[in-house]
Design a protein around this motif. Structure first.
Motif, short mmCIF file in Angstrom:
data_model
loop_
_atom_site.label_atom_id
_atom_site.label_comp_id
_atom_site.label_asym_id
_atom_site.label_seq_id
_atom_site.Cartn_x
_atom_site.Cartn_y
_atom_site.Cartn_z
N TRP A 42 -25.71 0.98 25.01
CA TRP A 42 -26.00 -0.14 23.63
C TRP A 42 -25.49 0.58 22.00
CZ3 TRP A 42 -26.88 -5.07 22.27
CH2 TRP A 42 -27.77 -5.10 20.76
N LEU A 43 -25.99 2.05 22.08
CA LEU A 43 -25.55 2.79 20.96
C LEU A 43 -24.08 2.90 20.78
CD1 LEU A 43 -27.95 5.76 21.91
CD2 LEU A 43 -27.45 4.28 20.08
N THR A 44 -23.53 2.37 22.07
CA THR A 44 -22.05 1.95 21.75
C THR A 44 -21.85 1.47 20.79
OG1 THR A 44 -21.73 3.77 23.46
CG2 THR A 44 -19.65 2.31 22.60
N ARG A 45 -22.37 -0.52 21.65
CA ARG A 45 -21.78 -1.70 20.93
C ARG A 45 -22.51 -1.42 19.41
NH1 ARG A 45 -23.20 -7.60 23.43
NH2 ARG A 45 -22.86 -7.76 21.12
N THR A 46 -23.89 -0.79 18.84
CA THR A 46 -24.36 -0.85 18.54
C THR A 46 -23.71 -0.22 16.79
OG1 THR A 46 -26.08 0.24 18.48
CG2 THR A 46 -26.37 -2.03 18.95
N ARG A 47 -23.21 1.43 17.15
CA ARG A 47 -22.14 2.24 16.66
C ARG A 47 -22.38 1.53 15.27
NH1 ARG A 47 -18.23 5.21 20.26
NH2 ARG A 47 -16.89 3.94 20.24
N PRO A 48 -22.27 2.16 14.23
CA PRO A 48 -21.37 1.82 12.94
C PRO A 48 -19.97 1.78 12.91
CG PRO A 48 -22.94 3.36 12.21
CD PRO A 48 -22.38 3.64 13.93
N ARG A 49 -19.10 0.59 12.60
CA ARG A 49 -17.95 0.39 12.57
C ARG A 49 -17.50 0.85 10.66
NH1 ARG A 49 -17.36 -5.13 15.69
NH2 ARG A 49 -19.68 -4.76 14.38
N ARG A 50 -16.62 1.54 10.72
CA ARG A 50 -16.36 1.44 8.81
C ARG A 50 -14.98 0.83 9.23
NH1 ARG A 50 -19.17 4.72 7.04
NH2 ARG A 50 -20.10 7.01 8.58
N ASN A 51 -14.38 0.56 9.76
CA ASN A 51 -13.48 -0.95 9.47
C ASN A 51 -13.42 -2.24 10.20
OD1 ASN A 51 -11.11 0.71 7.91
ND2 ASN A 51 -11.23 2.19 10.10
N ALA A 52 -13.28 -3.12 10.25
CA ALA A 52 -13.65 -4.75 10.27
C ALA A 52 -12.29 -4.55 11.52
CB ALA A 52 -13.80 -5.73 9.87
N THR A 53 -13.09 -4.85 12.24
CA THR A 53 -11.65 -5.13 13.63
C THR A 53 -11.44 -6.79 14.24
OG1 THR A 53 -13.19 -5.12 15.70
CG2 THR A 53 -11.83 -3.34 14.89
N GLY A 73 -31.80 4.59 11.16
CA GLY A 73 -30.70 4.99 10.28
C GLY A 73 -29.70 6.42 10.61
N PRO A 74 -29.00 7.56 10.68
CA PRO A 74 -28.30 8.07 11.32
C PRO A 74 -29.34 9.15 12.46
CG PRO A 74 -27.37 8.29 8.47
CD PRO A 74 -28.38 7.12 8.97
N ARG A 75 -30.26 9.43 12.14
CA ARG A 75 -30.58 10.42 11.89
C ARG A 75 -32.02 9.91 13.18
NH1 ARG A 75 -34.87 13.49 8.83
NH2 ARG A 75 -34.67 14.86 10.75
N ALA A 76 -31.76 8.98 13.35
CA ALA A 76 -32.49 8.66 14.55
C ALA A 76 -31.35 8.19 15.40
CB ALA A 76 -32.86 6.90 14.02
N ARG A 77 -30.67 7.45 15.05
CA ARG A 77 -29.37 7.44 15.51
C ARG A 77 -28.60 8.71 16.45
NH1 ARG A 77 -25.69 2.63 16.52
NH2 ARG A 77 -27.10 1.96 15.58
N ARG A 78 -28.20 9.66 15.87
CA ARG A 78 -28.03 10.96 16.32
C ARG A 78 -29.09 11.49 17.42
NH1 ARG A 78 -26.25 12.45 11.22
NH2 ARG A 78 -28.05 13.48 11.12
N LEU A 79 -30.92 11.09 16.86
CA LEU A 79 -31.60 11.89 18.25
C LEU A 79 -31.32 10.59 19.49
CD1 LEU A 79 -33.97 12.85 19.04
CD2 LEU A 79 -35.50 11.16 17.82
#
Lengths: 126, 140
Positions: free
Chosen positions: B129-140, B70-76
């Motif tokens: 790894w955080l960059t690679r797994t981050r949410p993408r709002r638009n499929a590229t 989830g987003p909170r764990a990701r921010r942490l």
């Protein structure tokens, strides 16, 4: 601590690490053989921990950093079972690498234990 | 749009589990070491031992963040791993320039030399790894 046992522990943790990496390379999830191997290595680590802890706790051997030594003993026994649990909770090829990482961590802890032990035995003059 | 709003992959999935495991090992060893140092000989090198404790806490937070979902764990995770990179670079540089201020080694001394430079590599891999797994709002 017994030098021969330390060498055996280093060799088997190293072999366990290689085994885990091979599972990942072959794209296989952690299997029963890996569980048995981890169990066997942990049994060996428990034996080593008991052999090392008894003379320290009974005062037969005085070490410069007794509490560090005892904490590392606990760590050396606990890391692999926790790692195996974490590795098998999500069955993917990466479970083997997780076990390999914990095996290497355990080996480093054992080497550090031997360093602390030898520092103590050296000070005691035997 | 038809794409799902959040395509984030859990950071603790797949090869990320290896990262979490390594962070967990560092969290355990750094915290245990700092605990012994502070309990037993704090007056010898208070700055170094407090730094060890700080590093231990950062590793614990990074492990929790990367293991969670989830987003909170990701921010942490972002905050802890980013702090870790700054920490190892600052402490590494300070110890290379002037070892006198650090009479006892910490995890981050000389860029983590005492730990095979893993403390330097780990946050770089973590941020990647955080960059690679981050949410993408638009499929590229």
């Amino acid at each position: 601590m017994i030098d021969a046992l330390v060498i055996v522990v280093i060799v088997v943790t190293g072999a366990l690490a290689v085994f885990g990496l091979v599972l990942t390379a072959l794209n296989r999830t952690p299997d029963r053989t890996l569980r048995l191997a981890v169990t066997a290595v942990v049994a060996l680590l428990v034996v080593q921990a008991v052999i090392a802890a008894v003379p320290v706790l009974s005062g037969g051997v005085t070490l410069p950093e007794t509490s560090t030594f005892l904490i590392y003993l606990v760590v050396s026994v606990c890391v692999l079972p926790i790692g195996l649990q974490f590795a098998t909770a999500e069955p993917t090829r990466w479970g083997g690498t997780v076990v390999a990482a914990t095996a290497v961590g355990t080996a480093v802890a054992v080497l550090r234990l031997q360093g602390l032990w030898q520092a103590g035995v050296g000070n005691a003059g035997g | 749009m038809a794409e799902p709003a959040d395509l984030a992959r859990p950071t603790s999935s797949g090869p990320g589990r290896v990262l979490v495991a390594v962070y967990g090992i560092f969290a355990l060893s750094a915290t245990a070491r700092a605990g012994v140092q502070i309990a037993g000989k704090f007056s010898e090198a208070p700055v170094a031992y407090l730094l060890s404790a700080l590093a231990g806490v950062v590793y614990i937070l990074a492990t929790i963040g990367l293991a969670g979902r989830g987003p909170r764990a990701r921010r942490l995770a972002w905050a802890a791993v980013g702090f870790e990179l700054v920490g190892v670079l600052v402490v590494g540089t300070l110890t290379v320039l002037d070892a006198g201020d650090f009479p006892d080694d910490t995890v981050w001394s000389v860029y983590g030399r005492g730990y095979g430079f893993i403390p330097l590599v780990l946050p770089i891999v973590g941020l990647w790894w955080l960059t690679r797994t981050r949410p993408r709002r638009n499929a590229t």
